[in-house]
Design an enzyme around this catalytic site. Structure first.
Site, PDB file in Angstrom:
ATOM      1  N   CYS A 124      -1.462   0.794   7.394  1.00 50.93           N
ATOM      2  CA  CYS A 124      -2.925   0.533   7.273  1.00 50.93           C
ATOM      3  C   CYS A 124      -3.206  -0.812   6.594  1.00 50.93           C
ATOM      4  O   CYS A 124      -3.300  -1.963   7.038  1.00 50.93           O
ATOM      5  CB  CYS A 124      -3.926   1.521   6.909  1.00 50.93           C
ATOM      6  SG  CYS A 124      -3.678   2.913   7.876  1.00 50.93           S
ATOM      7  N   ARG A 125      -3.360  -0.578   5.165  1.00 52.42           N
ATOM      8  CA  ARG A 125      -4.015  -1.750   4.223  1.00 52.42           C
ATOM      9  C   ARG A 125      -3.174  -2.864   4.288  1.00 52.42           C
ATOM     10  O   ARG A 125      -3.600  -4.053   4.643  1.00 52.42           O
ATOM     11  CB  ARG A 125      -4.385  -1.090   2.962  1.00 52.42           C
ATOM     12  CG  ARG A 125      -5.558   0.027   3.122  1.00 52.42           C
ATOM     13  CD  ARG A 125      -5.630   0.798   1.704  1.00 52.42           C
ATOM     14  NE  ARG A 125      -4.500   1.494   1.807  1.00 52.42           N
ATOM     15  CZ  ARG A 125      -4.189   2.372   0.588  1.00 52.42           C
ATOM     16  NH1 ARG A 125      -5.041   2.143  -0.396  1.00 52.42           N
ATOM     17  NH2 ARG A 125      -3.259   3.137   0.365  1.00 52.42           N
ATOM     18  N   SER A 126      -1.645  -2.549   3.928  1.00 51.63           N
ATOM     19  CA  SER A 126      -1.081  -3.713   3.612  1.00 51.63           C
ATOM     20  C   SER A 126      -0.579  -4.646   4.729  1.00 51.63           C
ATOM     21  O   SER A 126      -0.547  -5.805   4.900  1.00 51.63           O
ATOM     22  CB  SER A 126       0.303  -3.474   2.577  1.00 51.63           C
ATOM     23  OG  SER A 126       1.167  -2.741   3.502  1.00 51.63           O
ATOM     24  N   ASN A 183       2.303   1.474   4.609  1.00 52.04           N
ATOM     25  CA  ASN A 183       2.453   0.142   4.978  1.00 52.04           C
ATOM     26  C   ASN A 183       2.197   0.448   6.619  1.00 52.04           C
ATOM     27  O   ASN A 183       2.992  -0.335   7.401  1.00 52.04           O
ATOM     28  CB  ASN A 183       3.944  -0.220   4.803  1.00 52.04           C
ATOM     29  CG  ASN A 183       4.222  -1.549   5.252  1.00 52.04           C
ATOM     30  OD1 ASN A 183       5.192  -1.936   5.767  1.00 52.04           O
ATOM     31  ND2 ASN A 183       3.243  -2.471   5.433  1.00 52.04           N
ATOM     32  N   CYS A 188       0.680  -1.248  -0.058  1.00 49.57           N
ATOM     33  CA  CYS A 188       0.074   0.062  -0.062  1.00 49.57           C
ATOM     34  C   CYS A 188       0.948   1.313  -0.017  1.00 49.57           C
ATOM     35  O   CYS A 188       2.296   1.309  -0.403  1.00 49.57           O
ATOM     36  CB  CYS A 188      -1.007  -0.002   1.349  1.00 49.57           C
ATOM     37  SG  CYS A 188      -0.154   0.039   2.841  1.00 49.57           S
TER      38      CYS A 188
HETATM   39  P1  4NP Z   1      -1.726   2.835   4.015  1.00 44.92           P
HETATM   40  O1  4NP Z   1      -2.373   4.039   4.678  1.00 44.92           O
HETATM   41  O2  4NP Z   1      -1.347   3.246   2.573  1.00 44.92           O
HETATM   42  O3  4NP Z   1      -3.020   1.994   4.083  1.00 44.92           O
HETATM   43  O4  4NP Z   1      -0.681   2.414   5.208  1.00 44.92           O
HETATM   44  C1  4NP Z   1      -1.898   5.392   4.701  1.00 44.92           C
HETATM   45  C2  4NP Z   1      -1.042   5.596   6.011  1.00 44.92           C
HETATM   46  C3  4NP Z   1      -0.330   6.968   5.830  1.00 44.92           C
HETATM   47  C4  4NP Z   1      -0.645   7.715   5.011  1.00 44.92           C
HETATM   48  C5  4NP Z   1      -1.290   7.734   3.913  1.00 44.92           C
HETATM   49  C6  4NP Z   1      -2.209   6.376   3.833  1.00 44.92           C
HETATM   50  N1  4NP Z   1      -0.019   9.084   5.124  1.00 44.92           N
HETATM   51  O5  4NP Z   1      -0.280   9.968   4.314  1.00 44.92           O
HETATM   52  O6  4NP Z   1       0.750   9.280   6.076  1.00 44.92           O
END
Ligand code: 4NP
Length: 149
Positions: free
Chosen positions: A13-15, A11, A8
């Site tokens: 939340c989703r992955s 790294n 993702c």
């Molecule tokens: P992820 O979510 O890609 O599912 O881990 C996010 C985590 C942090 C951010 C964006 C998406 N950020 O902008 O910090």
């Protein structure tokens, strides 16, 4: 041994949730499962506490520490499962000769989830977004395993 990498953006939340869901479905056997982010902004951090708590309510333990994806990951892993279209494009760009190993996770979803071409980023939203991520991951991971077996 099948090597699977979830990807993702951050790294956190989703992955990491994808990694934990697939690990819970395989009990670790015959699979090496990891996750990474296309940016390194959260390197070294635990997954977001909201994601960990939502998973924990389903009996899933998220333990991974954030790291950025690297070109060598595309050589190393057999299946690289990306959460959204931007993650897909940025992952392929790292090592285009391995494009065939890179997949959009949503291709594994049942038809009742056909509204989703991407796993929506829950980071800036409320609790429902984290539940939706887990619903999508649990469904897609089950179907992924049926296809790989
Ligand atoms: P992820 O979510 O890609 O599912 O881990 C996010 C985590 C942090 C951010 C964006 C998406 N950020 O902008 O910090």
């Amino acid at each position: 041994m099948n090597k699977v990498l979830f990807v993702c953006l951050g790294n956190i939340c989703r992955s990491p949730a994808g990694e934990a869901v697939l690990k819970s479905l395989t009990s670790g056997s015959d699979y090496l499962i990891d996750s990474a982010g296309t940016n390194g902004f959260h390197d070294g951090e635990k997954a977001d506490h909201r994601m960990r708590e939502a998973a924990s309510r389903r009996g899933i333990d998220i333990t991974s520490i954030s790291r950025q994806i690297k070109a060598a990951d595309l050589e190393e892993f057999d299946y690289i499962l990306t959460m959204d279209n931007s993650n897909y494009a940025n992952t392929v760009k790292l090592n285009p000769k391995y494009e065939s190993k890179v997949h959009k996770f949503c291709q594994y979803l049942d038809s009742n989830f056909s509204d989703y071409n991407e796993v929506p980023d829950p980071y800036f939203g409320g609790d429902a977004g984290f539940e939706l991520v887990l619903d999508l991951l649990e469904n897609g991971c089950r179907n992924f395993l049926k296809q790989v077996k």
